[in-house]
Design a protein around this motif. Structure first.
Motif, mmCIF file in Angstrom:
data_model
loop_
_atom_site.group_PDB
_atom_site.id
_atom_site.type_symbol
_atom_site.label_atom_id
_atom_site.label_comp_id
_atom_site.label_asym_id
_atom_site.label_seq_id
_atom_site.Cartn_x
_atom_site.Cartn_y
_atom_site.Cartn_z
ATOM 1 N N LEU A 81 0.633 -1.270 -0.105
ATOM 2 C CA LEU A 81 -0.074 -0.069 -0.316
ATOM 3 C C LEU A 81 0.951 1.586 0.094
ATOM 4 O O LEU A 81 0.923 2.911 -0.478
ATOM 5 C CB LEU A 81 -0.704 -0.145 1.226
ATOM 6 C CG LEU A 81 -2.286 -0.483 1.060
ATOM 7 C CD1 LEU A 81 -2.875 -1.105 2.478
ATOM 8 C CD2 LEU A 81 -3.019 -1.525 0.269
ATOM 9 N N SER A 82 1.901 1.627 0.455
ATOM 10 C CA SER A 82 2.712 2.094 1.149
ATOM 11 C C SER A 82 3.623 2.776 -0.606
ATOM 12 O O SER A 82 3.762 3.402 -0.782
ATOM 13 C CB SER A 82 3.965 2.035 2.125
ATOM 14 O OG SER A 82 4.641 0.625 1.603
ATOM 15 N N VAL A 83 4.190 2.049 -1.208
ATOM 16 C CA VAL A 83 4.592 2.159 -2.809
ATOM 17 C C VAL A 83 3.957 2.854 -3.605
ATOM 18 O O VAL A 83 3.391 3.509 -4.538
ATOM 19 C CB VAL A 83 4.929 0.266 -3.143
ATOM 20 C CG1 VAL A 83 5.374 0.899 -4.385
ATOM 21 C CG2 VAL A 83 5.541 0.447 -2.265
ATOM 22 N N GLY A 84 2.239 2.407 -2.966
ATOM 23 C CA GLY A 84 0.885 3.043 -4.317
ATOM 24 C C GLY A 84 0.319 2.502 -5.242
ATOM 25 O O GLY A 84 -0.403 2.788 -5.842
ATOM 26 N N ALA A 140 -4.048 -5.382 -2.677
ATOM 27 C CA ALA A 140 -2.919 -6.408 -1.748
ATOM 28 C C ALA A 140 -3.338 -7.713 -1.133
ATOM 29 O O ALA A 140 -2.773 -8.307 -1.570
ATOM 30 C CB ALA A 140 -2.155 -5.352 -0.772
ATOM 31 N N LEU A 141 -4.731 -7.462 -0.654
ATOM 32 C CA LEU A 141 -4.855 -8.610 -0.506
ATOM 33 C C LEU A 141 -5.451 -9.881 -0.890
ATOM 34 O O LEU A 141 -4.522 -11.332 -0.507
ATOM 35 C CB LEU A 141 -6.284 -7.955 0.830
ATOM 36 C CG LEU A 141 -6.769 -7.152 1.558
ATOM 37 C CD1 LEU A 141 -7.763 -7.350 1.685
ATOM 38 C CD2 LEU A 141 -6.229 -7.816 3.386
ATOM 39 N N LYS A 142 -5.623 -9.749 -1.753
ATOM 40 C CA LYS A 142 -5.539 -11.143 -3.349
ATOM 41 C C LYS A 142 -4.168 -11.439 -3.274
ATOM 42 O O LYS A 142 -4.137 -12.602 -3.468
ATOM 43 C CB LYS A 142 -6.172 -10.680 -4.558
ATOM 44 C CG LYS A 142 -6.702 -11.700 -5.256
ATOM 45 C CD LYS A 142 -7.284 -10.632 -7.358
ATOM 46 C CE LYS A 142 -8.069 -11.068 -6.430
ATOM 47 N NZ LYS A 142 -9.182 -9.909 -7.396
ATOM 48 N N GLN A 143 -3.376 -10.259 -3.299
ATOM 49 C CA GLN A 143 -1.435 -10.873 -3.360
ATOM 50 C C GLN A 143 -1.881 -11.776 -2.020
ATOM 51 O O GLN A 143 -0.682 -12.855 -2.499
ATOM 52 C CB GLN A 143 -0.929 -9.907 -3.963
ATOM 53 C CG GLN A 143 -1.218 -9.152 -5.369
ATOM 54 C CD GLN A 143 -0.387 -7.794 -5.364
ATOM 55 O OE1 GLN A 143 1.128 -7.935 -4.609
ATOM 56 N NE2 GLN A 143 0.186 -7.381 -6.660
ATOM 57 N N VAL A 144 -1.517 -11.406 -1.244
ATOM 58 C CA VAL A 144 -1.472 -11.653 -0.100
ATOM 59 C C VAL A 144 -2.215 -13.133 0.669
ATOM 60 O O VAL A 144 -1.078 -14.262 1.012
ATOM 61 C CB VAL A 144 -1.519 -11.297 1.947
ATOM 62 C CG1 VAL A 144 -1.353 -11.953 2.065
ATOM 63 C CG2 VAL A 144 -0.537 -10.174 0.858
#
Length: 150
Positions: free
Chosen positions: A70-73, A80-84
């Motif tokens: 998220l910080s990378v933007g 992000a949740l799907k990637q994790v």
């Protein structure tokens, strides 16, 4: 009773029996419940899938990974949740559970220090009250002199 008499009278006049509706047989119940639509088949609770339990270290690692994404933007929270590989509700539950743990690690104050601080505050309070009382007496005396009451 009046209705029964009128029905009997009509049937005698017309010479026919009143029509009776045939009774329906009870409908068959469905044996299987309809399947619910899930957005992600991998996270669905199907009979072949296994519920995954993560350790505290794995949870912390996944939360930091999400924060870094998220910080990378470059991605949104859902991406992000799907990637994790966790759901949004799981993310918020883990985040909520992780907050109090980080707050608990703040410096614990022992009972002895609390008692010492309380006694110091009481002594300072007494000292300040004495100073205030002296100033008020001095101000009162000065006002009495100006008004000529002494």
């Amino acid at each position: 009773m009046a209705e029964e008499n009128s029905v009997q009278a009509e049937t005698q006049i017309a010479g026919t029996e009143p029509k009776v509706k045939p009774k329906r047989a009870p409908s068959q119940r469905k044996t299987a419940a309809p399947a619910k639509a899930t957005p992600n088949a991998a996270t669905a609770n199907t009979p072949g899938s296994k519920v995954r339990k993560y350790s505290a270290d794995e949870r912390a690692e996944k939360l930091t990974m999400i924060q870094s994404l998220l910080s990378v933007g470059k991605s949104t929270l859902k991406d992000a949740l799907k990637q994790v590989g966790i759901t949004e509700q799981t993310y918020y539950n883990w985040k909520k559970a992780a907050q109090p743990a980080s707050q608990k690690t703040a410096e614990p104050v022992s009972q002895g220090d609390d008692l010492k601080d309380l006694l110091d505050l009481e002594e300072e309070n007494k000292r300040l009250r004495k100073i205030l009382a002296e100033r008020l007496r001095a101000e009162n005396a000065e006002l009495r002199k100006r008004l000529g009451m002494d």
